[in-house]
Structure formats: structure tokens, C-alpha cells
Design a protein around this motif. Structure first.
Motif, mmCIF file in Angstrom:
data_model
loop_
_atom_site.group_PDB
_atom_site.id
_atom_site.type_symbol
_atom_site.label_atom_id
_atom_site.label_comp_id
_atom_site.label_asym_id
_atom_site.label_seq_id
_atom_site.Cartn_x
_atom_site.Cartn_y
_atom_site.Cartn_z
ATOM 1 N N TYR A 1 -17.832 76.689 85.462
ATOM 2 C CA TYR A 1 -18.084 78.151 85.381
ATOM 3 C C TYR A 1 -17.958 78.624 83.759
ATOM 4 N N ARG A 2 -17.861 77.816 82.874
ATOM 5 C CA ARG A 2 -17.546 78.142 81.474
ATOM 6 C C ARG A 2 -18.766 79.314 81.190
ATOM 7 N N ASP A 3 -19.883 79.145 81.319
ATOM 8 C CA ASP A 3 -20.875 80.218 81.319
ATOM 9 C C ASP A 3 -20.719 81.480 81.891
ATOM 10 N N ILE A 4 -20.080 81.414 83.078
ATOM 11 C CA ILE A 4 -19.843 82.974 83.688
ATOM 12 C C ILE A 4 -18.581 83.350 83.025
ATOM 13 N N TRP B 1 -9.776 71.591 86.486
ATOM 14 C CA TRP B 1 -10.229 71.674 85.276
ATOM 15 C C TRP B 1 -11.704 71.440 85.446
ATOM 16 N N GLN B 2 -12.346 70.553 86.293
ATOM 17 C CA GLN B 2 -13.512 70.448 86.580
ATOM 18 C C GLN B 2 -14.173 71.746 86.934
ATOM 19 N N SER B 3 -13.656 72.589 87.849
ATOM 20 C CA SER B 3 -14.105 73.768 88.255
ATOM 21 C C SER B 3 -14.058 74.956 87.417
ATOM 22 N N ALA C 1 -11.189 85.282 78.356
ATOM 23 C CA ALA C 1 -11.180 84.491 76.879
ATOM 24 C C ALA C 1 -9.932 83.698 76.657
ATOM 25 N N ALA C 2 -8.756 83.964 77.492
ATOM 26 C CA ALA C 2 -7.385 83.006 77.513
ATOM 27 C C ALA C 2 -7.647 81.845 77.915
ATOM 28 N N VAL C 3 -8.747 81.910 79.131
ATOM 29 C CA VAL C 3 -9.041 80.559 79.866
ATOM 30 C C VAL C 3 -9.925 79.911 78.958
ATOM 31 N N LEU C 4 -10.929 80.521 78.383
ATOM 32 C CA LEU C 4 -11.871 79.815 77.574
ATOM 33 C C LEU C 4 -11.456 79.003 76.304
#
Length: 80
Positions: free
Chosen positions: A58-61, A52-54, A74-77
Motif C-alpha cells: 500500500y505504499r502508493d496509497i 511488512w508486505q502489507s 510519512a513516518a511509515v514511508l
């Protein structure tokens, strides 16, 4: 909700005691599932927490991935 404490460092998950043998033993694998905890609570929580932390780091990427990876990103976001 209570949970186990994560291991102190993400790299702790790579210690030999946490890795399964490279040589597959079907009988030992079956015994692990029947008798033992497959993943001890601290190990399981650490995999979950550190993954989760990883992803969060990298949300911005993930928001800037090439078009070919846009759908899975998009599914992960969406899960964040």
C-alpha cells in the motif's frame, strides 16, 4: 542473518492455535512469559514479514493520504 520460515499464508495467523484465549488468565499469561516462547519463531516472523508486505503493498496509497494522516503516513514511508 537466519530467521524462521514464515507461515505459508497470512490467514494462517488467524488459526485458533495461534490466537490467545478471549478469557484473560493472569496466571497462565505469567507462565507463558516465564516458561514458554511467547511467540514461536515462525509465528513471530510471520507477523513481522506479513505486516511488512502489507505496508509495502500500500505504499502508493500512503503517499496519497489526506492531510490529517500525512504525518503518520510519512513516518511509515520513511521506514520503508
Amino acid at each position: 542473518m537466519e530467521h524462521a520460515e514464515p507461515l505459508p499464508q497470512f490467514s494462517d495467523l488467524l488459526r485458533e492455535e495461534y490466537l490467545w484465549s478471549e478469557e484473560y488468565d493472569e496466571e497462565a499469561d505469567e507462565m507463558r512469559y516465564e516458561e514458554d516462547e511467547v511467540f514461536p519463531a515462525d509465528e513471530f516472523y510471520s507477523f513481522y514479514y506479513d505486516s511488512w508486505q502489507s505496508v509495502e503493498a500500500y505504499r502508493d496509497i500512503l503517499e496519497q493520504v489526506p492531510a490529517e494522516f500525512a504525518k503518520p503516513a510519512a513516518a511509515v514511508l520513511e521506514l520503508l
